[in-house]
Design a protein around this motif. Structure first.
Motif, PDB file in Angstrom:
ATOM      1  N   VAL A  37       0.858  -1.231   0.131  1.00  0.00           N
ATOM      2  CA  VAL A  37      -0.270   0.037  -0.138  1.00  0.00           C
ATOM      3  C   VAL A  37       0.850   1.195   0.022  1.00  0.00           C
ATOM      4  CG1 VAL A  37      -1.799   1.299   1.321  1.00  0.00           C
ATOM      5  CG2 VAL A  37      -1.746  -1.361   1.115  1.00  0.00           C
ATOM      6  N   VAL A  38       0.847   2.047  -1.030  1.00  0.00           N
ATOM      7  CA  VAL A  38       1.260   3.365  -1.160  1.00  0.00           C
ATOM      8  C   VAL A  38       0.507   4.757  -1.096  1.00  0.00           C
ATOM      9  CG1 VAL A  38       3.329   2.235  -2.263  1.00  0.00           C
ATOM     10  CG2 VAL A  38       1.559   3.282  -3.506  1.00  0.00           C
ATOM     11  N   GLY A  39       1.143   5.637  -0.713  1.00  0.00           N
ATOM     12  CA  GLY A  39       0.693   7.235  -1.033  1.00  0.00           C
ATOM     13  C   GLY A  39       0.192   7.781   0.241  1.00  0.00           C
ATOM     14  N   VAL A  40       0.189   7.089   1.590  1.00  0.00           N
ATOM     15  CA  VAL A  40      -0.412   7.475   2.711  1.00  0.00           C
ATOM     16  C   VAL A  40       0.771   7.439   3.864  1.00  0.00           C
ATOM     17  CG1 VAL A  40      -2.868   7.460   1.866  1.00  0.00           C
ATOM     18  CG2 VAL A  40      -1.905   5.485   3.090  1.00  0.00           C
ATOM     19  N   ARG A  46      -1.704   0.952   7.727  1.00  0.00           N
ATOM     20  CA  ARG A  46      -2.118  -0.153   8.397  1.00  0.00           C
ATOM     21  C   ARG A  46      -3.569  -0.470   8.404  1.00  0.00           C
ATOM     22  NH1 ARG A  46      -0.491  -4.422   9.034  1.00  0.00           N
ATOM     23  NH2 ARG A  46       1.599  -3.227   9.126  1.00  0.00           N
ATOM     24  N   ILE A  47      -4.284   0.674   8.604  1.00  0.00           N
ATOM     25  CA  ILE A  47      -5.754   0.654   8.437  1.00  0.00           C
ATOM     26  C   ILE A  47      -6.208  -0.192   6.867  1.00  0.00           C
ATOM     27  CG2 ILE A  47      -8.013   1.808   7.903  1.00  0.00           C
ATOM     28  CD1 ILE A  47      -6.860   3.875   9.896  1.00  0.00           C
ATOM     29  N   ALA A  48      -5.569   0.223   6.032  1.00  0.00           N
ATOM     30  CA  ALA A  48      -5.801  -0.448   4.605  1.00  0.00           C
ATOM     31  C   ALA A  48      -5.346  -1.874   4.575  1.00  0.00           C
ATOM     32  CB  ALA A  48      -4.970   0.554   3.498  1.00  0.00           C
ATOM     33  N   TYR A  49      -3.952  -2.256   5.094  1.00  0.00           N
ATOM     34  CA  TYR A  49      -3.661  -3.594   5.190  1.00  0.00           C
ATOM     35  C   TYR A  49      -4.676  -4.339   6.233  1.00  0.00           C
ATOM     36  CZ  TYR A  49       1.010  -2.609   3.228  1.00  0.00           C
ATOM     37  OH  TYR A  49       2.064  -2.639   2.460  1.00  0.00           O
ATOM     38  N   PHE A  78     -10.169   7.230   2.588  1.00  0.00           N
ATOM     39  CA  PHE A  78      -9.594   7.319   1.314  1.00  0.00           C
ATOM     40  C   PHE A  78     -10.546   7.883   0.337  1.00  0.00           C
ATOM     41  CE2 PHE A  78      -7.715   3.470   3.513  1.00  0.00           C
ATOM     42  CZ  PHE A  78      -6.608   4.161   3.826  1.00  0.00           C
ATOM     43  N   SER A  79      -9.988   8.736  -0.606  1.00  0.00           N
ATOM     44  CA  SER A  79     -10.936   9.161  -1.597  1.00  0.00           C
ATOM     45  C   SER A  79     -10.522   8.413  -2.967  1.00  0.00           C
ATOM     46  CB  SER A  79     -10.465  10.839  -1.910  1.00  0.00           C
ATOM     47  OG  SER A  79      -9.041  10.900  -1.956  1.00  0.00           O
ATOM     48  N   SER A  80      -9.438   7.663  -3.147  1.00  0.00           N
ATOM     49  CA  SER A  80      -9.231   6.889  -4.237  1.00  0.00           C
ATOM     50  C   SER A  80      -8.471   5.673  -3.868  1.00  0.00           C
ATOM     51  CB  SER A  80      -8.535   7.611  -5.081  1.00  0.00           C
ATOM     52  OG  SER A  80      -7.258   8.061  -4.896  1.00  0.00           O
ATOM     53  N   CYS A  81      -9.018   4.655  -4.612  1.00  0.00           N
ATOM     54  CA  CYS A  81      -7.929   3.365  -4.204  1.00  0.00           C
ATOM     55  C   CYS A  81      -7.661   2.730  -5.514  1.00  0.00           C
ATOM     56  CB  CYS A  81      -8.954   2.566  -3.318  1.00  0.00           C
ATOM     57  SG  CYS A  81      -8.066   0.964  -2.784  1.00  0.00           S
ATOM     58  N   VAL A  82      -6.351   2.726  -6.099  1.00  0.00           N
ATOM     59  CA  VAL A  82      -6.256   2.372  -7.501  1.00  0.00           C
ATOM     60  C   VAL A  82      -5.163   1.104  -7.439  1.00  0.00           C
ATOM     61  CG1 VAL A  82      -5.345   3.033  -9.543  1.00  0.00           C
ATOM     62  CG2 VAL A  82      -6.770   4.648  -8.172  1.00  0.00           C
ATOM     63  N   VAL A  95       0.302  -3.459  -6.001  1.00  0.00           N
ATOM     64  CA  VAL A  95       0.476  -2.352  -5.410  1.00  0.00           C
ATOM     65  C   VAL A  95      -0.765  -1.468  -5.477  1.00  0.00           C
ATOM     66  CG1 VAL A  95       1.870  -0.083  -5.631  1.00  0.00           C
ATOM     67  CG2 VAL A  95       2.768  -2.079  -6.329  1.00  0.00           C
ATOM     68  N   ILE A  96      -1.201  -1.018  -4.126  1.00  0.00           N
ATOM     69  CA  ILE A  96      -2.395  -0.578  -3.893  1.00  0.00           C
ATOM     70  C   ILE A  96      -2.102   1.139  -3.606  1.00  0.00           C
ATOM     71  CG2 ILE A  96      -4.713  -0.338  -2.810  1.00  0.00           C
ATOM     72  CD1 ILE A  96      -4.159  -3.212  -2.231  1.00  0.00           C
ATOM     73  N   LYS A  97      -2.529   2.037  -4.550  1.00  0.00           N
ATOM     74  CA  LYS A  97      -2.251   3.286  -4.451  1.00  0.00           C
ATOM     75  C   LYS A  97      -3.676   3.946  -3.854  1.00  0.00           C
ATOM     76  CE  LYS A  97       0.957   3.306  -8.585  1.00  0.00           C
ATOM     77  NZ  LYS A  97       1.136   3.999  -9.842  1.00  0.00           N
ATOM     78  N   VAL A  98      -3.185   4.511  -2.717  1.00  0.00           N
ATOM     79  CA  VAL A  98      -4.595   5.173  -1.957  1.00  0.00           C
ATOM     80  C   VAL A  98      -4.122   6.773  -1.686  1.00  0.00           C
ATOM     81  CG1 VAL A  98      -5.293   3.109  -0.967  1.00  0.00           C
ATOM     82  CG2 VAL A  98      -3.471   4.331   0.212  1.00  0.00           C
ATOM     83  N   THR A  99      -5.271   7.415  -1.746  1.00  0.00           N
ATOM     84  CA  THR A  99      -5.221   8.839  -1.230  1.00  0.00           C
ATOM     85  C   THR A  99      -6.048   9.153  -0.256  1.00  0.00           C
ATOM     86  OG1 THR A  99      -5.038   9.297  -3.678  1.00  0.00           O
ATOM     87  CG2 THR A  99      -5.452  11.095  -2.257  1.00  0.00           C
TER      88      THR A  99
END
Length: 281
Positions: A37-40, A46-49, A78-82, A95-99
């Motif tokens: 997870v990248v971007g934050v 940790r929340i995303a994982y 998150f506003s986006s999850c790509v 790779v999960i790119k989050v904003t």
């Protein structure tokens, strides 16, 4: 004509093949070698994982990966999850790119004429101090709706806009449009052309007035006040959406239904106001 039918048939077959190929791709399992997870910040990572069920060295279908991305998004942070896929020697690196959502800095409630500022501040206090979490935000909005409902006020938060750290809430407090009196026949419950009681005698017992926000609690008090005159066997107020009501400015028209007592009658009261009142209450 025969050629056209042949073209149509070929087109249908082509669509079937395309759908089949898409289904096979969705059901095909891919070995995930690594998840990143990248971007934050680390806390949000940790929340995303924690929301993910995808683990390294296991094979997953495209549908399963997409469901995992929805779980990350559903955390509300998150506003986006790509997703992005990188081929490696051991499989595919996911790779999960989050904003992250912007930080909440303020709340404006438009149309909330009866809602105290302190209630808004208290509801949103847990949401301040970091990226806006839409799950917590929804709970805060529910608290505002509950405040109105607990007081019998016909209202709810109908929309919001979040920009530059400010949440702009649109609140729809339903105003009273017209108030009509309807005298009903006690035998048929059908409408009568007029009643024996003068309308002004009834209207002076109504604190509910056109232009004011409609309150079920206030309407109940008005019903009780009219009923207490002893002139009626049954009294109830029926709200109906007004023709000029809009989502931004809701409005209700009221009909006060009245069943008059017979002269000298001592019948027990029924209905909404007295619905609960009955003999001995």
């Amino acid at each position: 004509f025969g050629s056209n039918r042949g073209d149509a048939k070929n087109g249908q077959q082509s669509r079937k093949n395309k759908n089949k190929q898409q289904q096979e791709e969705e059901e095909e399992r891919i070995l995930i070698s690594e998840v990143e997870v990248v971007g934050v910040s680390e806390d949000l990572k940790r929340i995303a994982y924690d929301a993910l069920t995808t683990r390294p060295n296991f094979a997953y279908t495209l549908k399963e990966v997409e469901a995992d991305l929805k779980r990350v998004f559903a955390t509300g942070w998150f506003s986006s999850c790509v997703p992005d896929a990188e081929d490696t020697r051991d499989g595919v690196k996911l790779v999960i790119k989050v904003t992250a959502n912007p930080e909440l800095r303020g709340v404006v409630a438009r149309g909330a004429n009866l809602l105290p500022t302190a209630v808004v501040q208290k509801a949103f206090r847990p949401v301040y101090g970091g990226p806006l979490n839409f799950v917590a935000f929804s709970k805060a909005v529910s608290k505002l709706d509950n405040w109105y409902r607990d007081r019998g006020i016909l209202c709810q938060v109908i929309d919001f806009n979040f920009e530059s750290g400010i949440v702009d809430l649109t609140v729809g407090e339903a105003a009273v449009g017209s108030i009509d009196l309807a005298f009903l026949d006690p035998k048929t419950n059908g409408p009568k052309s007029e009643g024996a009681t003068k309308p002004n005698v009834i209207m002076r017992h109504l604190t509910t007035q056109p232009g004011r926000v409609y309150s079920l609690r206030q309407a109940k008090q008005d019903i009780d006040s009219i009923y207490s005159t002893g002139l009626f066997e049954d009294v109830n107020i029926v709200p109906q959406e007004a023709e000029d009501s809009t989502e931004q400015q809701p409005k209700v028209d009221l009909t006060v239904n009245l069943v008059e007592r017979k002269t000298g009658g001592l019948g027990a009261g029924t209905g909404i106001s007295a619905a609960g009142r009955g003999a001995g209450n």
